[in-house]
Design a protein around this motif. Structure first.
Motif, PDB file in Angstrom:
ATOM      1  N   SER A  53      17.218 -62.694 -11.130  1.00  0.00           N
ATOM      2  CA  SER A  53      17.585 -62.628 -10.014  1.00  0.00           C
ATOM      3  C   SER A  53      18.294 -63.529  -9.395  1.00  0.00           C
ATOM      4  N   ALA A  54      19.730 -63.540  -8.798  1.00  0.00           N
ATOM      5  CA  ALA A  54      20.340 -64.548  -8.167  1.00  0.00           C
ATOM      6  C   ALA A  54      20.810 -64.187  -6.586  1.00  0.00           C
ATOM      7  N   ALA A  55      20.076 -64.806  -5.864  1.00  0.00           N
ATOM      8  CA  ALA A  55      20.554 -64.582  -4.229  1.00  0.00           C
ATOM      9  C   ALA A  55      21.149 -65.876  -3.957  1.00  0.00           C
ATOM     10  N   LEU A  56      22.576 -65.778  -3.528  1.00  0.00           N
ATOM     11  CA  LEU A  56      23.601 -66.635  -3.360  1.00  0.00           C
ATOM     12  C   LEU A  56      24.056 -66.528  -1.692  1.00  0.00           C
ATOM     13  N   THR A  57      23.971 -67.488  -1.232  1.00  0.00           N
ATOM     14  CA  THR A  57      24.614 -67.800   0.087  1.00  0.00           C
ATOM     15  C   THR A  57      25.644 -68.724   0.071  1.00  0.00           C
ATOM     16  N   GLN A  92      28.355 -65.896   3.630  1.00  0.00           N
ATOM     17  CA  GLN A  92      28.258 -64.524   2.983  1.00  0.00           C
ATOM     18  C   GLN A  92      27.159 -64.702   1.923  1.00  0.00           C
ATOM     19  N   SER A  93      26.555 -63.522   1.728  1.00  0.00           N
ATOM     20  CA  SER A  93      25.441 -63.517   0.859  1.00  0.00           C
ATOM     21  C   SER A  93      25.477 -62.481  -0.499  1.00  0.00           C
ATOM     22  N   CYS A  94      25.148 -62.613  -1.452  1.00  0.00           N
ATOM     23  CA  CYS A  94      25.100 -61.674  -2.416  1.00  0.00           C
ATOM     24  C   CYS A  94      23.872 -61.804  -3.427  1.00  0.00           C
ATOM     25  N   ARG A  95      23.322 -60.824  -3.859  1.00  0.00           N
ATOM     26  CA  ARG A  95      22.177 -60.936  -4.891  1.00  0.00           C
ATOM     27  C   ARG A  95      22.604 -59.980  -6.022  1.00  0.00           C
ATOM     28  N   LYS A  96      22.346 -60.606  -7.289  1.00  0.00           N
ATOM     29  CA  LYS A  96      22.453 -59.696  -8.579  1.00  0.00           C
ATOM     30  C   LYS A  96      21.638 -60.055  -9.517  1.00  0.00           C
ATOM     31  N   LEU A 100      23.928 -65.435 -16.107  1.00  0.00           N
ATOM     32  CA  LEU A 100      24.882 -64.246 -16.006  1.00  0.00           C
ATOM     33  C   LEU A 100      24.653 -63.711 -14.417  1.00  0.00           C
ATOM     34  N   ALA A 101      23.085 -63.641 -14.192  1.00  0.00           N
ATOM     35  CA  ALA A 101      22.935 -63.136 -12.760  1.00  0.00           C
ATOM     36  C   ALA A 101      23.774 -64.113 -11.558  1.00  0.00           C
ATOM     37  N   ALA A 148      26.759 -63.063  -9.131  1.00  0.00           N
ATOM     38  CA  ALA A 148      26.781 -63.295  -7.680  1.00  0.00           C
ATOM     39  C   ALA A 148      27.822 -64.258  -7.137  1.00  0.00           C
ATOM     40  N   GLY A 149      28.056 -65.231  -7.844  1.00  0.00           N
ATOM     41  CA  GLY A 149      29.211 -66.271  -7.563  1.00  0.00           C
ATOM     42  C   GLY A 149      30.456 -65.765  -7.291  1.00  0.00           C
TER      43      GLY A 149
END
Length: 495
Positions: free
Chosen positions: A55-59, A63-67, A92-93, A97-98
């Motif tokens: 799991s990748a939780a990126l801010t 803005q934020s995104c989780r993949k 890949l996660a 997200a990026g």
């Protein structure tokens, strides 16, 4: 960017993807929890009974995104295989997200390695069709169509080169770590060049010892030389007499009857003379480089070159008159003071000369280079993309095909270096070196010996000292290390 890990400590995998997606960012590993509003990544790995989930939780910039990505939980006890599987889904996660936040995908997608060609090559060796191998690049790694085409052409060249090799054939690399001047993008020659040139004679004496030691190793291990490559530095910094001495010692100490390819990087036009070319031709050299990097005089000045485009044309004429049949010319996309129009003009002028090989590099910002130290302005990623797009179209129109490629860290726009050639003029050494098809024995300064067992997938690396002074101080140890090749091939036979 601040990186937080849960359930793993795969720093290298995260840093590779960070460099691919956010080239201006460097990793930080703070303690505690992320602060509100800060750019950060939380990269987690959890293992279930059947699946491993990343799991990748990126801010990023508010803005934020989780993949998430997952793979079957590896049942193998092979730690290397498990690590590889876990790192792939983590990368890949992060990639998904990026790219969701950035709004675009880099040309090589989620691929982070130096040798992207190995992926389709390995697939085809395992029985995949070319279309199936290309689909791996597309579906798993999100590689763009143009880069997929480059990789597939190079994979086919790699397979053809591999099929041409015989057991116990090796290549020789001879490193001559001297240049007349230091280019702005280069981190290699860090000592004062004028002072280091005084080390040439003692360096050549030490190199003579290493040539003799390598000759003994070749004979004892029953190895045959298939290709020879003089690199550097700039090998033609040496005088004609010095080149004749080194090349003569190679032929005296080793059986070169099976050598089918002999390359010398003449490189810098200001080091190329008729007398040196006569020596190279006499000693069996069939390939030389005349490397302009650019044909724009103001760009040559900006990068620290002492010559001008007229000198490149004169050097090329001398090579053609020498009878050496194959010429390579290097260009660099992204040099300081260059523009897309300037790069296009340089490539067009090189194509008019019709060299057999053209290598197009993308500028890589190296620590210790003058470009990094001075913070010189360089073309944008968009401008570099325009340069390369023109190059790939123009080279294919001129009948050239890509046959090897590699990538580097800190490369403008996350692109690549590609060797192009007219059909039948591929450099076997370049393919073998880049795709690690067989053993490369390195002599002199800065080379990396790679003892390769393709059947077992085993590679042993032995680095020669980079700088002349260090090489001189360690020459006895360098010669002794060559004996590792004998033990390597003995263990291969026993295995």
């Amino acid at each position: 960017m601040k990186l937080y890990f849960h359930g793993h400590d795969y720093k290298y995998a995260a840093e590779q993807m960070l460099l691919t997606l956010f080239q201006d960012q460097r990793p930080e590993y703070p303690a505690g929890r992320p602060q509100e509003g800060e750019d950060h990544l939380i990269l987690s790995l959890s293992l279930g009974n059947q699946w491993a989930t990343a799991s990748a939780a990126l801010t990023w910039r508010g803005q934020s995104c989780r993949k998430t990505r997952r793979c079957p939980l590896p049942r193998s006890e092979d730690k290397v295989a498990r690590d590889r599987a876990f790192q792939q889904i983590l990368k890949l996660a992060f990639y998904q997200a990026g790219t969701a936040l950035l709004g675009y995908e880099p040309p090589w997608g989620a691929l982070t390695g130096v040798r992207p060609v190995k992926i389709p090559t390995k697939a085809m060796l395992a029985g995949a069709t070319p279309a199936q191998a290309e689909r791996v690049l597309k579906d798993t790694y999100h590689v763009s169509p143009l880069r997929r085409a480059l990789a597939m052409d190079c994979a086919k060249a790699s397979l053809a080169a591999s099929a041409s090799l015989q057991p116990k054939e090796v290549s020789l690399y001879v490193g001559i770590p001297f240049c007349p001047t230091r280019c702005a993008y280069c981190s290699f020659v860090s000592a004062d060049v004028g002072r280091s040139l005084k080390l040439i004679d003692p360096f050549l004496k030490a190199l003579s010892q290493e040539i003799a030691a390598t000759g003994r190793v070749l004979e004892e291990a029953g190895l045959k030389v298939r290709t020879i490559y003089f690199g550097g530095g700039t090998p033609t910094t040496l005088t004609a007499q010095q080149l004749d001495r080194v090349m003569g010692e190679l032929s005296d100490r080793m059986d070169l009857s099976g050598c089918t390819e002999y390359t010398v990087e003449a490189g810098r036009p200001d080091t190329i003379t008729r007398e040196k070319l006569e020596v190279l031709a006499k000693r069996g050299c069939g390939r030389v480089s005349v490397n302009p990097q650019t044909m724009e005089d103001h760009v040559l000045s900006a990068m620290g070159r002492a010559h001008r485009s007229a000198d490149i044309l004169e050097a090329f004429r001398l090579v053609r008159e020498s009878g050496i049949p194959c010429v390579n010319m290097d260009l660099i996309a992204g040099l300081p003071a260059d523009t897309p129009d300037g790069f296009r003009a340089s490539l067009d002028r090189v194509l008019e000369l019709a060299p057999e090989n053209i290598t197009v590099h993308t500028l890589a910002l190296k620590k210790g280079s003058r470009l990094m130290e001075e913070g010189s302005a360089i073309p944008s990623g968009g401008d570099v993309a325009a340069m390369l797009d023109y190059a790939w179209a123009a080279l294919r129109s001129a009948g050239q095909a890509p046959y090897y490629l590699y990538r580097q860290k800190y490369m403008s726009g996350s692109f690549e270096n590609v060797g192009w050639c007219l059909p039948g003029t591929e450099s076997l050494y370049n393919i073998c070196m880049m795709e690690e098809l067989h053993t490369i024995l390195s002599l002199g300064g800065g080379g990396m010996t790679k003892l390769v067992d393709p059947a077992a997938g085993r590679i042993v690396r032995i680095a020669n000292p980079k700088y002349p002074k260090e090489y001189l101080e360690r020459i006895d140890a360098v010669c002794a290390e060559k004996a590792q090749a004998v033990r390597f091939y003995q263990s291969e036979q026993e295995g």
